[in-house]
Structures are given as structure tokens and as C-alpha cells.
Design a protein around this motif. Structure first.
Motif, PDB file in Angstrom:
ATOM      1  N   GLU A   1      -6.903   7.477 -11.531  1.00  0.00           N
ATOM      2  CA  GLU A   1      -5.712   7.653 -11.972  1.00  0.00           C
ATOM      3  C   GLU A   1      -5.874   8.637 -13.069  1.00  0.00           C
ATOM      4  O   GLU A   1      -7.160   8.685 -13.951  1.00  0.00           O
ATOM      5  CB  GLU A   1      -5.612   6.294 -13.117  1.00  0.00           C
ATOM      6  N   LEU A   2      -4.939   9.867 -13.257  1.00  0.00           N
ATOM      7  CA  LEU A   2      -4.672  10.765 -13.687  1.00  0.00           C
ATOM      8  C   LEU A   2      -3.358  10.228 -15.141  1.00  0.00           C
ATOM      9  O   LEU A   2      -2.443  10.055 -14.937  1.00  0.00           O
ATOM     10  CB  LEU A   2      -4.283  12.096 -13.278  1.00  0.00           C
ATOM     11  N   SER A   3      -3.999  10.351 -16.368  1.00  0.00           N
ATOM     12  CA  SER A   3      -3.335   9.898 -17.507  1.00  0.00           C
ATOM     13  C   SER A   3      -3.162  11.108 -18.922  1.00  0.00           C
ATOM     14  O   SER A   3      -4.542  12.115 -19.186  1.00  0.00           O
ATOM     15  CB  SER A   3      -3.783   8.155 -17.855  1.00  0.00           C
ATOM     16  N   VAL A   4      -2.561  10.645 -20.055  1.00  0.00           N
ATOM     17  CA  VAL A   4      -2.676  11.407 -20.922  1.00  0.00           C
ATOM     18  C   VAL A   4      -2.773  10.500 -21.875  1.00  0.00           C
ATOM     19  O   VAL A   4      -2.155   9.597 -21.820  1.00  0.00           O
ATOM     20  CB  VAL A   4      -1.522  12.278 -20.907  1.00  0.00           C
ATOM     21  N   SER A   5      -3.721  10.623 -23.033  1.00  0.00           N
ATOM     22  CA  SER A   5      -3.899  10.457 -23.997  1.00  0.00           C
ATOM     23  C   SER A   5      -2.592   9.408 -24.614  1.00  0.00           C
ATOM     24  O   SER A   5      -2.716   8.905 -25.005  1.00  0.00           O
ATOM     25  CB  SER A   5      -4.705  10.803 -25.460  1.00  0.00           C
ATOM     26  N   ASP A   6      -1.690  10.034 -24.462  1.00  0.00           N
ATOM     27  CA  ASP A   6       0.399   9.184 -25.536  1.00  0.00           C
ATOM     28  C   ASP A   6       0.982   8.725 -24.657  1.00  0.00           C
ATOM     29  O   ASP A   6       2.247   8.519 -24.815  1.00  0.00           O
ATOM     30  CB  ASP A   6       0.508  10.692 -26.342  1.00  0.00           C
ATOM     31  N   GLU A   7       0.335   8.280 -23.513  1.00  0.00           N
ATOM     32  CA  GLU A   7       1.174   7.895 -22.153  1.00  0.00           C
ATOM     33  C   GLU A   7       0.539   6.767 -22.459  1.00  0.00           C
ATOM     34  O   GLU A   7      -1.101   6.118 -22.079  1.00  0.00           O
ATOM     35  CB  GLU A   7       1.108   8.203 -21.007  1.00  0.00           C
ATOM     36  N   ASN A   8       1.197   5.201 -22.459  1.00  0.00           N
ATOM     37  CA  ASN A   8       0.671   4.190 -21.930  1.00  0.00           C
ATOM     38  C   ASN A   8       0.206   3.469 -20.266  1.00  0.00           C
ATOM     39  O   ASN A   8       0.107   3.160 -20.526  1.00  0.00           O
ATOM     40  CB  ASN A   8       1.305   3.292 -22.321  1.00  0.00           C
ATOM     41  N   VAL A   9       0.858   3.949 -19.196  1.00  0.00           N
ATOM     42  CA  VAL A   9       0.770   4.241 -18.066  1.00  0.00           C
ATOM     43  C   VAL A   9       0.715   5.375 -17.360  1.00  0.00           C
ATOM     44  O   VAL A   9       0.759   6.346 -18.149  1.00  0.00           O
ATOM     45  CB  VAL A   9       1.775   3.686 -17.245  1.00  0.00           C
ATOM     46  N   PRO A  10      -0.130   5.244 -16.587  1.00  0.00           N
ATOM     47  CA  PRO A  10      -0.952   6.760 -15.930  1.00  0.00           C
ATOM     48  C   PRO A  10       0.121   7.470 -15.689  1.00  0.00           C
ATOM     49  O   PRO A  10       1.435   6.586 -14.427  1.00  0.00           O
ATOM     50  CB  PRO A  10      -2.157   6.311 -14.282  1.00  0.00           C
ATOM     51  N   LEU A  11       0.089   8.671 -15.419  1.00  0.00           N
ATOM     52  CA  LEU A  11       0.902   9.724 -14.481  1.00  0.00           C
ATOM     53  C   LEU A  11       0.838   9.407 -13.107  1.00  0.00           C
ATOM     54  O   LEU A  11       2.274   9.728 -13.047  1.00  0.00           O
ATOM     55  CB  LEU A  11       0.466  11.736 -15.460  1.00  0.00           C
ATOM     56  N   THR A  12      -0.506   9.644 -12.194  1.00  0.00           N
ATOM     57  CA  THR A  12      -0.059   8.930 -11.406  1.00  0.00           C
ATOM     58  C   THR A  12      -0.979   8.480 -10.783  1.00  0.00           C
ATOM     59  O   THR A  12      -2.429   8.367 -11.542  1.00  0.00           O
ATOM     60  CB  THR A  12       0.195  10.478 -10.599  1.00  0.00           C
TER      61      THR A  12
END
Length: 294
Positions: A176-187
Motif C-alpha cells: 500500500e502507498l499512503s501519506v500521513s494526512d490520508e485515512n486510506v491508502p492512495l493505492t
């Protein structure tokens, strides 16, 4: 001139690998290096295209357990002549960094939607966007014109391949790829989608019809592609193009060495780079060392 480091916390990115092999929070060093090189390579190439005057750095912030998570901080050195503009500049750089990470996610989504096949492109002039239509119900991905240029250039294809390379069904099942200010993964990429990310070899000088012996290592049943291990131990990608798909799936399920009739693509040194297989014949006895499932 004042040099200020952007807040690492504000642009923290995570690559999170999940599956039975990483539940202990450990992961083979080669896979970690591949993942980091893939993300760093994609990030730096997109940054050079979108914001060539800003110096971007990536730092590993933390490695978390349970699954295996690489927390990566995107650090930006800002040369500020006017301290009053510091806040605005950091905000601008954050938006740029977030766009770069979002672009990596969008390019991953295109690979997943394509399912290893050509995609259709439509231009939406009203919204100034490019619609990438995936194969076999893979969905539609919306890209900006700048993102589409990066897609067309293929400059990050090899980097996306490195991010996906640790995936192996029943071992490492998902990243999973995510950033700290998102609740769900980007992709995310599932192990069944691994084959969609393999970079096509471009140095192919000749093809020939032949018979090759070896062992089937993997198979994606959606597109009949996978990896085939040759007698010399080297694994090469294959594509089954025969007429009896049902029998081929049964042949794959039966473990052991096989001889395949195929068209082999060779590089300039006459090294086999990939196979297009038409028929499969099982061989008696073991001609090969056992397949390493790890």
C-alpha cells in the motif's frame, strides 16, 4: 539566504507490505532495497519534471512492524531570501510534494487498470484531463496533462517494477502507498497484479520457434502470463498463446519439469528474454533443481 527544512511530518509517505512473510515486521534486505530504490527513483524523476529548481531529498523516517512499513520523509531544502515568505513557500512545496506522490499512485493505478494490455485514451477538453481506460473492466483513471506526459514517457516504469517486485502470492500479498494526512491508502498493488508492472525489454533482436525445458514458477490466470525457470536457473517472463487454456491451467497445477513449444525472443547476445508458449509437455523425472518457494 535562509535555508529552512520543510516539516518531515507533513510530507511523510508510507510503503506498507503485508502478508504472512512480513507479519513479524521483517523483510529480506534485497526487497527493502528494491522498494526504496523504486520509490526514490520514481519520486526524483517526477520531481525533476514538475519542479526542476527545487532540491528534494527522501529520508527513511521509521520502519514499523506487524506488517512491514517503510515510512519515508520527503525533505525539501528551501533557499529563502525573504523570511516573511517562508510559510507560503513551505505550503507550496508541500502541495508539490503531495502532487508527486499522487502522481506515483495514479501511474500505479494505470498499470493495474491495464492488466498488462494496451489502454484506450480519451481527451476531456472541457476539464483539461486525460482519461485512461483500462482493459477488461479495469476502470478509468483520470490524469492531468502533465501526468499523462510522464505516463507516455515510461520514465518510471522500471521504478514501479521495483516497488512491486517483493510481491509473491501467499508470502507478501500486498503493498500500500499512503501519506500521513490520508485515512486510506492512495493505492495498492496485490500479488496477483505483480505481472502488470514488469518492464518490457526493448533490446530484442530476433525471435525463433523452438522447444525449451524448465519449470513454471508463476501464473496470472487473467492474462496467462508468468515466470518460467530455464535449465540454467534463469527465470524469464512467458505468455501462453495456445488454444487450450483449460489444459494449460491444469498443466501449470501439475508440478514438475516441462518441455514447451514456443517462440523465444532473444537479445543481441542470443540470451532468451521472454517466451510465447503454444503447447506444454510434461517430462518424466526431475531434470531441474527444486523451485525455491522462498
Amino acid at each position: 539566504t535562509l535555508y529552512q527544512m520543510a516539516d518531515v511530518q507533513g510530507v511523510r509517505v508510507a510503503l506498507r507490505y503485508k502478508g504472512p512473510d512480513v507479519e513479524s515486521g521483517t523483510m529480506p534486505a534485497d526487497d527493502v532495497i528494491s522498494a526504496l530504490q523504486g520509490f526514490a527513483g520514481a519520486y526524483s524523476k517526477i520531481a525533476a519534471q514538475s519542479d526542476p529548481e527545487t532540491q528534494y531529498q527522501l529520508r527513511v523516517v521509521a520502519i514499523k512492524t506487524t506488517s512491514f512499513e517503510l515510512a519515508i520523509g520527503a525533505v525539501v531544502a528551501l533557499a529563502l531570501s525573504d523570511p516573511a515568505s517562508q510559510l507560503k513557500t513551505i505550503e507550496t512545496v508541500y502541495k508539490s510534494t503531495r502532487w508527486i506522490v499522487g502522481t506515483i499512485a495514479a501511474l500505479i493505478d494505470v498499470k493495474r487498470a491495464s492488466k498488462g494490455k494496451p489502454v484506450n485514451i480519451k481527451i476531456d477538453g472541457k476539464n483539461n484531463t486525460v482519461l485512461v481506460i483500462g482493459a477488461d473492466g479495469g476502470g478509468t483513471i483520470t490524469l492531468s496533462p502533465d501526468q499523462f506526459k510522464i505516463l507516455e514517457s515510461k520514465i518510471v516504469d522500471g521504478d514501479l517494477d521495483r516497488i512491486a517486485s517483493p510481491l509473491k502470492q501467499n508470502f507478501i500479498d500486498r503493498v500500500e502507498l499512503s501519506v500521513s494526512d490520508e485515512n486510506v491508502p492512495l493505492t495498492e498493488i496485490g500479488s496477483g497484479e505483480r505481472e502488470y508492472f514488469r518492464k518490457e525489454e526493448t533490446i530484442i533482436t530476433t525471435t525463433k520457434g523452438t522447444e525449451v525445458s524448465g519449470i513454471f514458477v508463476s501464473l496470472n490466470k487473467e492474462n496467462n502470463r508468468g515466470m518460467f525457470r530455464l535449465l540454467d536457473g534463469k527465470s524469464v517472463p512467458y505468455h501462453f498463446k495456445g488454444t487450450d487454456e483449460f489444459r494449460f491451467h491444469r498443466d501449470f497445477a501439475d508440478k514438475g519439469p516441462v518441455r514447451v513449444s514456443c517462440t523465444a525472443s532473444l537479445d543481441e547476445s542470443l540470451v532468451v528474454k521472454r517466451l510465447e508458449i503454444t503447447t506444454v509437455e510434461h517430462l518424466q523425472g526431475s531434470l531441474l533443481p527444486p523451485v525455491d518457494e522462498n
